[in-house]
Design an enzyme around this catalytic site. Structure first.
Site, PDB file in Angstrom:
ATOM      1  N   CYS A   1      34.839 -31.744 -71.887  1.00 21.48           N
ATOM      2  CA  CYS A   1      34.656 -31.650 -73.333  1.00 21.48           C
ATOM      3  C   CYS A   1      34.030 -32.940 -73.850  1.00 21.48           C
ATOM      4  CB  CYS A   1      36.002 -31.397 -74.010  1.00 21.48           C
ATOM      5  SG  CYS A   1      35.926 -31.419 -75.823  1.00 21.48           S
TER       6      CYS A   1
ATOM      7  N   CYS B   1      36.866 -34.715 -76.345  1.00 25.49           N
ATOM      8  CA  CYS B   1      38.131 -35.282 -75.887  1.00 25.49           C
ATOM      9  C   CYS B   1      38.147 -35.588 -74.396  1.00 25.49           C
ATOM     10  CB  CYS B   1      39.297 -34.362 -76.241  1.00 25.49           C
ATOM     11  SG  CYS B   1      39.379 -32.847 -75.255  1.00 25.49           S
TER      12      CYS B   1
ATOM     13  N   CYS C   1      35.904 -28.074 -75.907  1.00 21.51           N
ATOM     14  CA  CYS C   1      37.113 -27.268 -75.779  1.00 21.51           C
ATOM     15  C   CYS C   1      37.028 -26.034 -76.674  1.00 21.51           C
ATOM     16  CB  CYS C   1      38.350 -28.078 -76.180  1.00 21.51           C
ATOM     17  SG  CYS C   1      38.835 -29.367 -75.023  1.00 21.51           S
TER      18      CYS C   1
END
Length: 335
Positions: A216, A219, A241
């Site tokens: 992702c 993150c 995500c």
């Protein structure tokens, strides 16, 4: 017991203030279960803020007055379309899945009386044959979402159109899963700690979507279901995500300097998060810098607005001059 695991039960499926096909089956289950102490979370394809999820939440709150949350761990009832949250659910939680087509044998047999007989006799030859044909033609099973599963070693079930990535989350899960199809007027369940096995072959095992080498971009997670996004202007491809609340929780913990739940070699693992001019500052210093920045932007916005207002009252020559000044103000604002 809750129900016969994986067995489809007909129900009345009353009229709802939303159209059939927009989650009426899941909504009726949620409204039948929810109480004043419950906390509700609604997601649509992994997102808490999609139009469908927001409208369902508004309807439930207007009807029951219950509390809402985006935090998976805090919710007692989670209604979802097409996804199971990334955060593992506990024994006190209930997952309600919206289902468009509850009958896993519908593509094989169109008559309801015949599919009921096939289920009663545990005759799932057609389901196996369909997967075998996929292997013959494509070299592997090509089911994307809604890959059929065998529940409690007895009934073949449609797990709703969740991606293959989510099927293993149902196997011996601690939570109760309820599935509702309002248009087809069917409900069925997977009780806690029940065996749920995707249909496959010894020489061609079931596999989930492969995100190897991807993470992702927000993150850094890699052990989750990822969406592939493309920048239409540059053609650049990146991944993010699918579960928006899980991604936000990871970023919040990272930004607050809390305990990290890193699982990846993502873009944030090798270098610290850069707060720009606020890096290394205390909370008070950060608030002061943010306040100063906001004050400067507000002042520039006021100047730009004043220039635009005076522009309408000037001669053509004055307008050209003011246009230049306004452009300079806008450039300084962006800078």
């Amino acid at each position: 017991g809750i129900a016969i695991p994986g067995y489809q039960v007909p129900f009345a499926s009353r009229e709802m203030p939303i159209g059939r096909g927009w989650g009426t089956g899941g909504l009726q289950i949620t409204l039948a279960l929810i109480g004043v102490r419950d906390i509700l979370k609604v997601i649509d394809q992994g997102h808490d803020d999609s139009v469908n999820a927001v409208n369902i939440k508004r309807l439930v709150v207007a009807t029951t007055g219950v509390k809402l949350t985006n935090d998976t761990a805090q919710a007692s009832i989670i209604q979802s379309r097409h996804r199971i949250p990334e955060t593992p659910l506990s024994s006190g939680q209930i997952l309600v899945l919206q289902v468009p087509t509850p009958e896993p044998l519908r593509s094989i047999e169109s008559h309801e009386t015949h599919t009921r007989r096939l289920h009663a006799e545990a005759d799932y030859t057609g389901a196996w044959l369909r997967l075998f044909e996929q292997i013959i033609h494509h070299g592997s099973m090509t089911t994307g979402a809604d890959h059929p599963v065998l529940v409690n070693d007895r009934y073949v079930m449609a797990p709703s159109p969740i991606p293959r990535f989510d099927n293993p989350k149902l196997d011996h899960a601690a939570h109760l899963t309820l599935l509702g199809a309002g248009r087809e007027k069917k409900i069925y369940a997977v009780p806690p700690y029940t065996s749920v096995k995707p249909l496959d072959f010894e020489d061609c095992p079931f596999v989930v979507e492969d995100f190897s080498g991807r993470s992702c971009r927000l993150c850094g997670a890699t052990d989750v279901y990822l969406d592939e996004l493309v920048d239409e202007e540059t053609g650049e491809t990146w991944h993010q995500c699918n579960d928006s609340s899980y991604c936000l929780a990871r970023r919040t913990r990272r930004d607050q300097g809390g305990v990290s739940d890193k699982t990846t070699d993502g873009p944030f693992d090798d270098e610290p998060f850069d707060d720009g001019p606020c890096e290394g500052k205390s909370s008070a210093d950060r608030e002061s810098l943010h306040a100063k920045s906001s004050a400067v932007r507000d002042s520039l916005h006021e100047k730009s607005s004043a220039v635009r207002e005076s522009l309408h009252a000037k001669s053509p020559a004055d307008r050209e001059s003011l246009h230049e000044k306004s452009s300079a103000v806008r450039e300084s604002l962006h800078g």
